[in-house]
Design an enzyme around this catalytic site. Sequence first.
Site, PDB file in Angstrom:
ATOM      1  N   TYR A 145      41.478  31.316  40.726  1.00  0.00           N
ATOM      2  CA  TYR A 145      41.137  31.321  42.146  1.00  0.00           C
ATOM      3  C   TYR A 145      41.130  29.919  42.742  1.00  0.00           C
ATOM      4  CZ  TYR A 145      39.709  36.228  42.467  1.00  0.00           C
ATOM      5  OH  TYR A 145      39.684  37.594  42.493  1.00  0.00           O
ATOM      6  N   LYS A 195      41.479  36.567  26.839  1.00  0.00           N
ATOM      7  CA  LYS A 195      42.852  36.897  26.427  1.00  0.00           C
ATOM      8  C   LYS A 195      43.285  35.803  25.452  1.00  0.00           C
ATOM      9  CE  LYS A 195      46.690  39.317  26.754  1.00  0.00           C
ATOM     10  NZ  LYS A 195      46.819  40.650  26.150  1.00  0.00           N
ATOM     11  N   ASP A 227      42.686  43.426  27.902  1.00  0.00           N
ATOM     12  CA  ASP A 227      43.395  44.715  28.011  1.00  0.00           C
ATOM     13  C   ASP A 227      42.651  45.795  27.239  1.00  0.00           C
ATOM     14  OD1 ASP A 227      44.063  43.193  25.785  1.00  0.00           O
ATOM     15  OD2 ASP A 227      46.186  43.724  25.788  1.00  0.00           O
ATOM     16  N   ASP A 251      36.886  40.071  38.283  1.00  0.00           N
ATOM     17  CA  ASP A 251      37.195  40.736  39.553  1.00  0.00           C
ATOM     18  C   ASP A 251      37.759  42.129  39.269  1.00  0.00           C
ATOM     19  OD1 ASP A 251      37.697  41.115  42.303  1.00  0.00           O
ATOM     20  OD2 ASP A 251      39.769  40.462  42.038  1.00  0.00           O
ATOM     21  N   ASP A 255      35.666  46.127  39.403  1.00  0.00           N
ATOM     22  CA  ASP A 255      36.092  47.288  40.200  1.00  0.00           C
ATOM     23  C   ASP A 255      36.249  48.519  39.303  1.00  0.00           C
ATOM     24  OD1 ASP A 255      36.257  45.789  42.549  1.00  0.00           O
ATOM     25  OD2 ASP A 255      38.112  46.781  43.178  1.00  0.00           O
TER      26      ASP A 255
END
Length: 380
Positions: A145, A195, A227, A251, A255
Site C-alpha cells: 500500500y 507467502k 493461499d 485486507d 473480507d
Amino acid sequence: MVPTFKIAVLAGDGIGPEVMAEAIAVLQRCAEIDKFDIDLNESLVGGAAIDATGKALPEDTLSNCERSDAILFGSVGGPKWERLPPKQQPERAALLPLRKHFNLFANLRPAICLPELSAASPLRPDLVQGGFEILCIRELTGGLYFGQPKGTHEEHGETVAIDTMVYRRSEVERIAHLAFGIAKVRKRKLVSIDKANVLENSLLWRSVVNEIASSYPEVELTHLLVDNAAMQFIRAPKAFDVAVTENLFGDILSDELAILTGSIGMLPSASLGTGYHGYYRFGLYEPSGGSAPDIAGMGIANPIAQILSVAMMLRYSFDLNDTAARIESSVRKTIAEGFRTRDIHSEGTRLVSTKEMGAEIRSNLGRAPSLKASSSMPDQ
Ligand code: IPM
Ligand code: MG
C-alpha cells in the site's frame, strides 16, 4: 472527576451517515448510564469533503482529528467520485493518509459469527454450528500500500505499473508483539500468515515472528501460507483464534472472514498506533465494510458494525471495558430477540430498519448485564 473524551466524528459517504447516527446515539446513552462526558466534533471526509472543499481530507478535518482522543470513522467512496484521478479518490486521498499520518499500524478486525446468526453464514451448518470468533490482526501502514517506488510510466512503448512491497524489521516486530500480547490473553493460539515460499518480505516476516515467539512461550504459534490460509478458514473456521498478517493479505482475508460470519455489516475494526494523547491510546474506529452506495439512503443498512466500533473505541482508547461489554451484550441480546436488518434477515426473524435496529440496541443497553470483555488489550 468525570472524564471527557474528545472524539472526531467522520461519517463520510454512502451509508456512513445513517449508521453513524445510530452509533452516536448508542454512545450518548452509554455516557448517561455509565457517567462519562463526550465531546463530539464532526468533520467532512471522503466524497462529501471533495464536494464541499475539493479535498478528500481537508486540513480542518485533520486538525480536528489531531485535537481528539480518537476518531470514529464511517466509510468513504462511491460511484460519484470514481472518475477522479486515482490519487484523488476518497479511499486513497482520505483513508490511507489518515492511517499513515497517525501511524495506525495495527488493524484489529474481530470476525464473530454469533450462534444465532450461523444460518446467515454461507458455510455448511456443521462447520459453523455454535458460532466462531477469529480476530484478524492486519498490519496497516506497510507493504504494497505504501512502499516506494509506486506509479505508472511508459517504458519501451508500453505502460508499466509498479507497486513496491517493503517491510522493515521494526515494523514486523511491533505488530508481532501486539499479536502475541493479544493471543496471550485469549486462547493462546496465534497463526501468522505469509507467502514465505515466494516473497523475500515473507521470509523476513516469518523469521521475525519466530524470534518474537520466544518471548511468549505460552502462545502456540503456527505459520500458514496465505493461499492455504484462505482455504483453511473456510474448511475449519472454529480451529482459529488470532491471526496476524501483512497489509494486503489482511485486507483480502478480513473480507473473507467477514462473509464467513454472515454479513460484513456486523464487523467493526480498530486501527491503533503508537500514539497516546495524554492517557488515551489514540485510535481510529470504523466498520470493516465500505460505503455500500447501492443501499445508501434507504434506511436498511446494518448499523451493528458501526455500533461495535464504538465499543472497540471505548475498550482500546478509553479503557472503558465494562461499557464496551455493555454495548456488545446489548447487540447480542437484540439479535437473540430476533431483530434483523435485511443483510442478516431470514424467515422467522423480525426485519427492521437501520433506525429500528439502533433503537432496539439502545433500549437493551440499560438491561444488558455487563459481560466480561471478550478481547481485552494487554498492557503495551
Ligand atoms: C479496508 C478497505 C480499504 C483498504 C480501502 C477502502 C482502501 O478495503 O479498510 O479494508 O484496502 O484498506
Ligand atoms: Mg478491505
